[in-house]
Design an enzyme around this catalytic site. Structure first.
Site, PDB file in Angstrom:
ATOM      1  N   GLN A   1      -6.684  -0.646   5.695  1.00 50.56           N
ATOM      2  CA  GLN A   1      -7.241  -1.091   6.901  1.00 50.56           C
ATOM      3  C   GLN A   1      -8.647  -1.507   6.771  1.00 50.56           C
ATOM      4  O   GLN A   1      -9.187  -1.827   7.734  1.00 50.56           O
ATOM      5  CB  GLN A   1      -7.254   0.039   7.983  1.00 50.56           C
ATOM      6  CG  GLN A   1      -5.528  -0.053   8.308  1.00 50.56           C
ATOM      7  CD  GLN A   1      -5.029  -1.328   8.875  1.00 50.56           C
ATOM      8  OE1 GLN A   1      -5.545  -2.292   8.984  1.00 50.56           O
ATOM      9  NE2 GLN A   1      -3.457  -1.257   8.995  1.00 50.56           N
TER      10      GLN A   1
ATOM     11  N   CYS B   1       4.932   1.741  11.869  1.00 54.63           N
ATOM     12  CA  CYS B   1       5.734   2.477  10.855  1.00 54.63           C
ATOM     13  C   CYS B   1       6.078   3.806  11.274  1.00 54.63           C
ATOM     14  O   CYS B   1       6.960   4.545  10.604  1.00 54.63           O
ATOM     15  CB  CYS B   1       5.154   2.645   9.631  1.00 54.63           C
ATOM     16  SG  CYS B   1       3.529   1.723   9.311  1.00 54.63           S
TER      17      CYS B   1
ATOM     18  N   THR C   1       8.564  -6.887 -13.891  1.00 56.71           N
ATOM     19  CA  THR C   1       8.040  -8.044 -14.139  1.00 56.71           C
ATOM     20  C   THR C   1       6.931  -8.588 -13.444  1.00 56.71           C
ATOM     21  O   THR C   1       6.935  -8.497 -12.203  1.00 56.71           O
ATOM     22  CB  THR C   1       9.108  -9.409 -14.057  1.00 56.71           C
ATOM     23  OG1 THR C   1      10.367  -8.747 -14.952  1.00 56.71           O
ATOM     24  CG2 THR C   1       8.775 -10.593 -14.432  1.00 56.71           C
TER      25      THR C   1
ATOM     26  N   HIS D   1      -0.948  -8.095   3.222  1.00 61.88           N
ATOM     27  CA  HIS D   1      -0.466  -8.634   4.470  1.00 61.88           C
ATOM     28  C   HIS D   1      -1.335  -8.123   5.745  1.00 61.88           C
ATOM     29  O   HIS D   1      -1.122  -8.509   6.801  1.00 61.88           O
ATOM     30  CB  HIS D   1       0.981  -8.360   4.591  1.00 61.88           C
ATOM     31  CG  HIS D   1       1.271  -6.704   4.947  1.00 61.88           C
ATOM     32  ND1 HIS D   1       1.340  -6.230   6.356  1.00 61.88           N
ATOM     33  CD2 HIS D   1       1.429  -5.693   4.181  1.00 61.88           C
ATOM     34  CE1 HIS D   1       1.580  -5.080   6.096  1.00 61.88           C
ATOM     35  NE2 HIS D   1       1.725  -4.535   5.057  1.00 61.88           N
TER      36      HIS D   1
ATOM     37  N   ALA E   1       0.837  -1.160   0.106  1.00 63.25           N
ATOM     38  CA  ALA E   1       0.038  -0.110  -0.036  1.00 63.25           C
ATOM     39  C   ALA E   1       0.864   1.265   0.039  1.00 63.25           C
ATOM     40  O   ALA E   1       0.437   2.350  -0.500  1.00 63.25           O
ATOM     41  CB  ALA E   1      -0.759   0.074   1.176  1.00 63.25           C
TER      42      ALA E   1
HETATM   43  N1  PLP Z   1      -2.009   2.400   4.695  1.00 60.13           N
HETATM   44  C1  PLP Z   1      -2.173   2.256   5.899  1.00 60.13           C
HETATM   45  C2  PLP Z   1      -3.676   2.857   6.367  1.00 60.13           C
HETATM   46  C3  PLP Z   1      -1.696   1.312   6.624  1.00 60.13           C
HETATM   47  O1  PLP Z   1      -2.104   1.019   7.909  1.00 60.13           O
HETATM   48  C4  PLP Z   1      -0.454   1.075   6.023  1.00 60.13           C
HETATM   49  C5  PLP Z   1       0.448  -0.002   6.915  1.00 60.13           C
HETATM   50  O2  PLP Z   1       0.436  -0.169   8.196  1.00 60.13           O
HETATM   51  C6  PLP Z   1      -0.023   1.297   4.791  1.00 60.13           C
HETATM   52  C7  PLP Z   1      -1.049   2.106   4.109  1.00 60.13           C
HETATM   53  C8  PLP Z   1       1.205   0.603   4.241  1.00 60.13           C
HETATM   54  O3  PLP Z   1       1.170  -0.520   3.790  1.00 60.13           O
HETATM   55  P1  PLP Z   1       2.523  -1.373   3.251  1.00 60.13           P
HETATM   56  O4  PLP Z   1       2.840  -1.932   4.455  1.00 60.13           O
HETATM   57  O5  PLP Z   1       1.858  -2.492   2.429  1.00 60.13           O
HETATM   58  O6  PLP Z   1       3.111  -0.429   2.391  1.00 60.13           O
END
Ligand code: PLP
Length: 376
Positions: A178, A320, A234, A198, A69
């Site tokens: 989410q 994150c 790819t 994931h 994402a």
């Molecule tokens: N957007 C939201 C709302 C998320 O909670 C997260 C991951 O915690 C992401 C984007 C990022 O996803 P990814 O780990 O697949 O880059």
């Protein structure tokens, strides 16, 4: 160990893993190769893309595979903004966005795009009146998450889409990371929508961006052929197969799993409310999978560490961004900086057991008494 951090990552479903391994073993060629092995891989790629599209009620050509994402959000936000430069440079978003949206907006701001962030009400939802006031003829993008990762608030995407539709030059990007498997998705009037496997028992390293047919965005990776001109590399057939398997299960089981999670949520929240210093920050309307909590006077990071020492995994802000700053999302709903600093997140799943909830409550009780010097 008691794992209550499903919002950060979910374990891969064995069915998804099997689908991945079977595809990797069966298809060895690059789907873009024109020989017979390549054609077989391409046929399988087309099949799973159609299946994913069908689940979402969109066209196969509207699916762009990404690594997750974060990449999908970067592609949508920067790609839309760059392609629409000639129309305007005004963008509207919120303080609830994941950093892959927020940081993309910061990059654009340095390139003289003008960014407005919508206020969040006490109910965790964006202020639609403010959106109405902020939208203008040179607004090129509104970016709002369907469900935020800290509070679990469900945003009124349908109403937002209605307002955005009034401005033909404006696009709507929805981060549904989410939301998938937790609540229904709204796509009418949505131009781009990101998600990642994931978060719904799929594999790490595969996500997608839905991009409405006909919408032109600027690709962010140069060179290399793929399934689309919008994202080169790819085609990752095994991962695409696994995404389809994960999405199929997440959507098929959504209602049953959510009902199960709701029961656990209600039990957990009722037990936590018995403690005088506990504050539940997630709004009533949030998805039941996410419970944001504060224990007044105790920093979120401290409580999280204490729980971790008891073998319980919860998180502070999102996984994150563990920078020790107060959560903007919790501040938005509580208007209380100290409360925001004390907040942390429990996230549960249909895999969470009654025993785990019991174990968590015991660990919580121990940490609460030790850290607050209070009995309840
Ligand atoms: N957007 C939201 C709302 C998320 O909670 C997260 C991951 O915690 C992401 C984007 C990022 O996803 P990814 O780990 O697949 O880059």
């Amino acid at each position: 160990m008691i794992y209550l951090d499903y919002t950060a990552n979910t374990p891969a479903d064995p069915v998804v893993l099997d689908a991945f391994i079977a595809a990797e073993q069966r298809y060895i060629a690059n789907p873009n190769s024109t020989h017979i092995a390549g054609q077989q891989a391409r046929a399988e790629m087309d099949r799973v893309t159609s299946s994913i599209a069908q689940h979402l009620g969109v066209q196969p050509a509207e699916i762009i595979y990404t690594s997750g994402a974060s990449e999908a959000n970067n592609l949508a936000v920067k790609g839309i903004a760059q392609a629409a430069r000639h129309i305007g440079k005004h963008i509207i978003s919120t303080e609830l966005e994941h950093s892959s949206v927020g940081a993309s907006l910061s990059v654009l701001q340095q390139q003289e795009y003008e960014i407005d962030l919508l206020r969040i009400g006490r109910d965790g939802r964006v202020d639609l009146d403010q959106l109405r006031e902020l939208l203008r003829d040179d607004t090129i993008l509104v970016a709002v998450c369907a469900v935020d990762s800290e509070l679990g608030t469900v945003q009124p995407i349908r109403e937002i889409a209605e307002l955005v539709k009034l401005y033909p030059g404006c696009r709507l990007h929805v981060d549904a990371t989410q939301a998938v498997g937790k609540t229904d998705l709204w796509l009418d009037g949505v131009d781009t929508m990101s998600f990642t496997a994931h978060k719904f028992y799929g594999l790490n390293g595969i996500g997608a961006l839905y991009k409405r047919r006909g919408l032109v965005i600027t690709p962010q990776i140069s060179g290399g052929a793929s399934t689309t001109i919008y994202r080169s590399g790819t085609p990752t057939l095994g991962l695409a197969v696994s995404l389809d398997a994960a999405l199929t299960r997440a959507l098929d089981a959504q209602a049953a799993r959510t009902a199960q999670v709701r029961l656990l949520h209600d039990r957990l929240v009722a037990a936590l409310r018995r403690y005088s210093l506990v504050r539940i920050n997630s709004p009533e309307t949030a998805v039941p999978h996410i419970i944001n909590v504060s224990v007044t006077g105790i920093k979120g990071t401290r409580f999280q560490q204490a729980l971790s020492e008891q073998g319980v995994c919860v998180s502070v802000k999102s996984a994150c961004s563990s920078d020790g700053m107060p959560s903007k999302a919790v501040f938005a709903v509580s208007r209380d900086r100290r409360n925001a600093l004390s907040s942390w997140r429990i996230s549960i799943s249909h895999l969470t057991t009654e025993e785990e909830i019991e174990g968590f409550l015991q660990a919580f009780d121990t940490c609460y008494k030790t850290l607050t010097n209070k009995e309840n």
